[in-house]
Design a protein around this motif. Structure first.
Motif, PDB file in Angstrom:
ATOM      1  N   VAL A 291       0.749  -1.169  -0.099  1.00  0.00           N
ATOM      2  CA  VAL A 291       0.031  -0.012   0.104  1.00  0.00           C
ATOM      3  C   VAL A 291       0.812   1.194  -0.150  1.00  0.00           C
ATOM      4  O   VAL A 291       1.804   1.029   0.771  1.00  0.00           O
TER       5      VAL A 291
ATOM      6  N   ARG B 157      -5.210   2.185   4.796  1.00  0.00           N
ATOM      7  CA  ARG B 157      -5.525   1.884   3.675  1.00  0.00           C
ATOM      8  C   ARG B 157      -7.011   1.950   3.456  1.00  0.00           C
ATOM      9  O   ARG B 157      -7.899   1.663   4.240  1.00  0.00           O
TER      10      ARG B 157
ATOM     11  N   THR C 257      -5.230   7.586   1.115  1.00  0.00           N
ATOM     12  CA  THR C 257      -4.510   6.324   0.975  1.00  0.00           C
ATOM     13  C   THR C 257      -5.483   5.577   0.291  1.00  0.00           C
ATOM     14  O   THR C 257      -6.604   5.414   0.712  1.00  0.00           O
TER      15      THR C 257
ATOM     16  N   VAL D 192      -6.637  -1.170  -1.587  1.00  0.00           N
ATOM     17  CA  VAL D 192      -6.262  -2.440  -2.597  1.00  0.00           C
ATOM     18  C   VAL D 192      -7.053  -3.512  -2.272  1.00  0.00           C
ATOM     19  O   VAL D 192      -8.113  -3.683  -1.320  1.00  0.00           O
TER      20      VAL D 192
END
Length: 258
Positions: A10, A55, A60, A63
């Motif tokens: 990440v 994340r 950010t 994923v």
């Protein structure tokens, strides 16, 4: 100064401000580092302040894969190893408090002092929990869309991941709490989303904890009582523990003889 660091696949965004000993602030669930605007971010005047965004949160990107508390704790551990490389004062709010607690359990060498604000160590301590079925508040959608690289349309995906994590992930145990040896401040609003009973269990389960219940405050205590909350956290982070005049819980246990 904003920057990115590679963490477990990440590209984690973080902001850095100020000088001094490192202080890391972990934001709440489905929010971002703006949780600390106008309250704890003022501590940059005394510390090297680091504000990472996990994340699927803030700047950010998300994923593939789950967003569990354990995954976020491992991301935070790598962040601390890479960006700081040593022990920090670690402050977490809401879900960030749960992540911070797991960091202290898993890597005690990285945590010098710990502040847990409106955090639960098990989902049973939360009155309201994230759900993938309900429409998110418009304010949450707007805040997410303002900074997320994934766009507003991705928010339901993140909500579903977090809701699944809350529903399925086991909480920490009494043994986990008892393993945390660093000085810890447990802070909560008196009308918080985390029950007072659960907060007391957290406080009593930690070996070296202090407790602050902020009056006339909800789960949004950092926004409702910014000066009081900041003063409590600052005092804890910058002063050493001193004996009280009439200790009960912290009294030295009496010695016994045969």
């Amino acid at each position: 100064m904003a920057d990115y660091v590679e963490v477990n696949g990440v590209s984690m965004w973080y902001d850095e401000r100020g000088d001094g000993d490192p202080l890391v602030l972990l934001h709440g669930g489905l929010s971002d580092s703006r949780d600390f605007t106008g309250n704890l971010d003022t501590l940059a005047s005394r510390f090297r302040l680091l504000l990472p965004e996990r994340r699927g949160h803030g700047h950010t990107a998300d994923v593939a894969g789950p967003i569990t508390l354990e995954v976020m704790a491992q991301d935070t551990i790598v962040f601390l190893d890479k960006v700081v490389g040593g022990p920090v004062r670690l402050v977490g709010y809401s879900a960030g408090a749960t992540v911070a607690l797991r960091v202290a359990v898993g890597r005690p060498d990285l945590v010098d002092r710990l502040v847990l604000i409106s955090g639960a160590f098990h989902r049973d301590g939360m009155i309201l929990r994230p759900t993938a079925d309900a429409a998110p508040p418009p304010q949450l959608v707007a805040a997410y869309a303002e900074v997320s690289p994934d766009g507003a349309e991705h928010l339901p995906v993140v909500i579903a991941k977090i809701a699944q994590s809350v529903a399925e992930e086991p909480g920490l145990t009494a043994a986990d709490l008892g393993a945390v040896a660093c000085r810890t401040l447990v802070m909560v609003g008196d009308d918080d989303n985390v029950t007072l009973e659960h907060t007391l269990a957290l406080y009593r389960g930690l070996r070296n904890a202090q407790l602050a219940i902020v009056p006339a405050a909800s789960h949004l205590l950092l926004l409702e009582k910014p000066e009081l909350c900041t003063r409590l956290v600052s005092d804890f982070l910058t002063t050493d523990s001193t004996p009280t005049m009439m200790p009960i819980r912290r009294a030295t246990p009496p010695t016994t003889s045969d």
